[in-house]
Design an enzyme around this catalytic site. Sequence first.
Site, mmCIF file in Angstrom:
data_model
loop_
_atom_site.group_PDB
_atom_site.id
_atom_site.type_symbol
_atom_site.label_atom_id
_atom_site.label_comp_id
_atom_site.label_asym_id
_atom_site.label_seq_id
_atom_site.Cartn_x
_atom_site.Cartn_y
_atom_site.Cartn_z
ATOM 1 N N LYS A 46 20.000 -38.212 -7.864
ATOM 2 C CA LYS A 46 20.687 -37.326 -6.920
ATOM 3 C C LYS A 46 21.972 -38.003 -6.455
ATOM 4 O O LYS A 46 21.956 -39.190 -6.127
ATOM 5 C CB LYS A 46 19.758 -37.098 -5.711
ATOM 6 C CG LYS A 46 19.803 -35.676 -5.168
ATOM 7 C CD LYS A 46 18.700 -35.484 -4.151
ATOM 8 C CE LYS A 46 18.991 -34.289 -3.256
ATOM 9 N NZ LYS A 46 17.966 -34.093 -2.244
ATOM 10 N N SER A 132 21.774 -31.056 5.831
ATOM 11 C CA SER A 132 22.754 -32.133 5.627
ATOM 12 C C SER A 132 23.939 -31.613 4.810
ATOM 13 O O SER A 132 25.090 -31.956 5.097
ATOM 14 C CB SER A 132 22.106 -33.306 4.896
ATOM 15 O OG SER A 132 21.039 -33.827 5.629
#
Length: 162
Positions: A46, A132
């Site tokens: 990621k 986020s």
Amino acid sequence: MTSKLSGPVVCPGSFDPVTLGHLDIFHRASKQFEKVVIAVLQNPAKSNLFSVEERIELLVDATADLSNIEVTSFEGLLVDFCKRKNITAIVKGLRAVSDFDYELQMAQLNHQIGGVETFFMSSNPTYSFLSSSMAKEVAKYGGSVDLLVPTNVAAALSRKFS
Ligand code: ADP
């Protein structure tokens, strides 16, 4: 009488970076459980804005007022991390129905393969839209994130995007 929920619980996530929505869950979990371990997932696949070390530092600063919190990181399966740390339960915030399918699947999987329970806390409606990614998007285009993230994170975001 000893409470059966007296052991530590874990709040896992990427926390890239921690938001006011996450913090609300940490505060509420820290009132219900003896100890709350915040575990930052190290996932090289990621692409994150903040390194694991930066995310941990931001989390430690943002939770400095809570005495029963530990911040750490883990890689691999969450159930293996739980086993190593003697953690029998996970605490997760649920924002909306859209979170539910995935979270239910994860909870069932973690129970099946590791015997770990999951407790869901309904998110504070003030933060039910907040992620986020949203905070990063706003910061990237120069918007104010003061109502989305703690002050140390707002400063870190403005350094990243300056
Ligand atoms: P992910 O693990 O998908 O990268 P995050 O790191 O953003 O997710 O968040 C970790 C966990 O925190 C989520 O699985 C969810 O349970 C909870 N969470 C995220 N945003 C909020 C919010 N705004 N309010 C309450 N809980 C939240």
